[in-house]
Design a protein around this motif. Structure first.
Motif, PDB file in Angstrom:
ATOM      1  N   LEU A  58       0.840  -1.210   0.000  1.00 39.92           N
ATOM      2  CA  LEU A  58       0.000   0.000   0.000  1.00 39.92           C
ATOM      3  C   LEU A  58       0.874   1.257   0.000  1.00 39.92           C
ATOM      4  O   LEU A  58       0.616   2.211  -0.741  1.00 39.92           O
ATOM      5  N   ILE A  59       1.905   1.235   0.842  1.00 37.12           N
ATOM      6  CA  ILE A  59       2.774   2.411   0.955  1.00 37.12           C
ATOM      7  C   ILE A  59       3.460   2.672  -0.391  1.00 37.12           C
ATOM      8  O   ILE A  59       3.514   3.812  -0.860  1.00 37.12           O
ATOM      9  N   GLU A  60       3.900   1.602  -1.010  1.00 38.29           N
ATOM     10  CA  GLU A  60       4.554   1.719  -2.321  1.00 38.29           C
ATOM     11  C   GLU A  60       3.631   2.354  -3.364  1.00 38.29           C
ATOM     12  O   GLU A  60       4.055   3.108  -4.226  1.00 38.29           O
ATOM     13  N   ARG A  61       2.337   2.051  -3.250  1.00 35.31           N
ATOM     14  CA  ARG A  61       1.374   2.605  -4.208  1.00 35.31           C
ATOM     15  C   ARG A  61       0.961   4.031  -3.857  1.00 35.31           C
ATOM     16  O   ARG A  61       0.117   4.611  -4.527  1.00 35.31           O
ATOM     17  N   GLY A  62       1.462   4.548  -2.761  1.00 39.16           N
ATOM     18  CA  GLY A  62       1.117   5.927  -2.390  1.00 39.16           C
ATOM     19  C   GLY A  62      -0.188   6.056  -1.624  1.00 39.16           C
ATOM     20  O   GLY A  62      -0.774   7.144  -1.544  1.00 39.16           O
TER      21      GLY A  62
END
Ligand code: UTP
Length: 444
Positions: A221-225
């Motif tokens: 999720l963090i990687e996807r912003g």
């Protein structure tokens, strides 16, 4: 340490002996089950809980958490637009906790596969998938969907989605992962066996924070912003998934790490947890833990003092979820018959115990008839029948608001592919869709 020694050191000599008697696959399977458990923690939990009262202590410093119905607020439209912008930027994900056993409903399979008997016969999963897709299309960005299962229903859940071609969603936007389990213990603290396997029970919906992190989904999720995560239960047939106004309100409010949807209690005895401050910290007090004098307490105008029912719809900022990956939530116990043994111990964590750890939270009042219809029991209250009727009445209201002439004796089901929350309806749509995306049905 050797697995047998660990078991013996923690009061599980019978289990160690049973393991030693097994060979081949049966032994490997039991070894694998055993390796998923923290035996020291289980021993400590059993000792602690056996010594304590089953009722969790509620502090005497208990204060109500006031809330307002958000749609009455002048800022509502602003919140909605803000939420839509954030959704459109890909900053919001949906997080479904669907690892429960649904024992009260008595359906043999993941609850999300359940058909509540609407004329379309759509499953709860399909209703949610369609609602998400409609909203994704409106905001112009696919909304990632995280689905937590348990080892007991993971395969059946993923198979169901696969057989249904992920309800037309892009597979790469959905992430399934399993929550942890704890072994049920006999009254005297011995591991319960289910045949030659351990009787493993999901570790409660509070296991979602650990599972989100350990499965790599939080990193995904963090990687996807993603900055906001909308967390909800599988069985609320009216859940407005990723409600833009709810997202916009938390984003505009600033300081809170989380927000929760709240309804007025139907009556003092309704079996829902309530939002309250305990020792100045926000949280939820379970129905069964709320002392009677608080339950029945009223304000001068006759309304309940401890109102604010928890409908298990929450929104977390990603920083909050980061924090919760490592924080310890308390364990709750239930005494149930497991594999024929009466009064066994089952241990569970509750996700609402995360709120006191996060500090300030934002209650967001909603109208029950529009957003809360849980499917818990096979019959009676909170059942498929009540959910069907609530959907039928709400969708009829949507049509009436859109000036559509409806049959006063019928209820209506509007496909979430046509309308997410009552928008996009008019007479022409009604005439075109009646018998297709809009279906009429009888209350009985
Ligand atoms: P409930 O507390 O209603 O439990 O779950 P349940 O297991 O579904 O039903 P009963 O009590 O056995 O009849 C509320 C939400 O939390 C999820 C459920 O799937 C549901 O969405 N949940 C519950 C989990 O994800 N994991 C759990 O271990 C327990």
């Amino acid at each position: 340490m050797d697995i047998l020694e660990t078991l013996k050191d923690n009061g599980q000599s019978e289990l160690a002996a049973h393991l030693q008697n097994l060979t081949g696959d049966a032994r490997k399977n039991l070894e694998r089950d055993i390796s998923t458990q923290d035996w020291k923690e289980l021993k400590a939990l059993h000792a602690e809980k056996s010594a304590a009262s089953l009722i969790d202590n509620v502090s005497s410093d208990l204060r109500p958490m006031p809330f307002k119905i958000a749609s009455d607020d002048l800022r509502y439209d602003y919140w909605k637009e803000t939420g839509e912008i954030l959704l459109g930027k890909g900053q919001v994900a949906a997080f479904l906790v669907a690892g429960g056993q649904g024992s009260r409903l008595g359906f043999d399979g993941p609850k999300g596969m359940f058909d509540i008997g609407l004329p379309s016969h759509k499953s709860l999963f399909q209703l949610q998938a369609e609602r998400l897709q409609n909203l994704s299309a409106q905001v112009g960005h696919a909304i990632p969907w995280c689905i937590m299962t348990s080892p007991l229903n993971h395969e059946a859940t993923v198979n169901f989605f696969t057989e249904n071609n992920f309800f037309g969603m892009d597979r790469t936007n959905i992430r399934f992962f399993e929550q942890g389990t704890l072994c049920a213990l006999s009254p005297d603290g011995k591991a319960v066996l289910d045949g030659d396997r351990l009787a493993l029970v999901p570790d409660g919906n509070g296991g979602c924070f650990r599972a989100l992190s350990q499965s790599g989904t939080l990193a995904w999720l963090i990687e996807r912003g993603v900055k906001y995560v909308f967390l909800y239960s599988v069985d609320n047939a009216l859940c407005r998934i990723c409600d833009p106004a709810f997202i916009g309100a938390l984003a505009s409010e600033g300081r809170s790490m989380s927000a929760s949807k709240v309804v007025h209690k139907a009556n003092a005895n309704e079996k829902v947890g309530i939002f309250a401050f305990q020792n100045k910290k926000p949280g939820v007090v379970e129905y069964s833990d709320l002392p009677e004098e608080y339950r029945d307490m009223t304000n001068p105008d006759g309304s309940l003092t401890f109102d604010g029912g928890n409908i298990a719809i929450h929104l977390f900022k990603i920083e909050g979820l980061r924090k919760l990956q490592t924080s310890k939530l308390p364990w709750h116990t239930a005494r149930k018959t497991v594999c024929g043994i009466e009064n066994c111990w089952k241990f569970e964590q509750f996700l609402f115990d995360s709120f006191p750890q996060l500090g300030t939270m934002m209650p967001f009042g909603v109208v029950r008839e529009e957003e809360f219809s849980p499917v818990k029991n096979a019959e009676g209250c909170d059942s498929p029948e009540t959910a069907r009727i609530m959907i039928g009445k709400l969708h009829k209201e949507w049509l009436k608001k859109a000036n559509v002439e409806v049959n006063p004796n019928k209820l209506y089901e509007i496909s979430p592919t046509i309308s997410y929350a009552g928008e996009n309806l008019n007479r022409r749509t009604f005439e075109r869709e009646l018998g297709k995306g809009i279906l009429e049905f009888d209350e009985k």
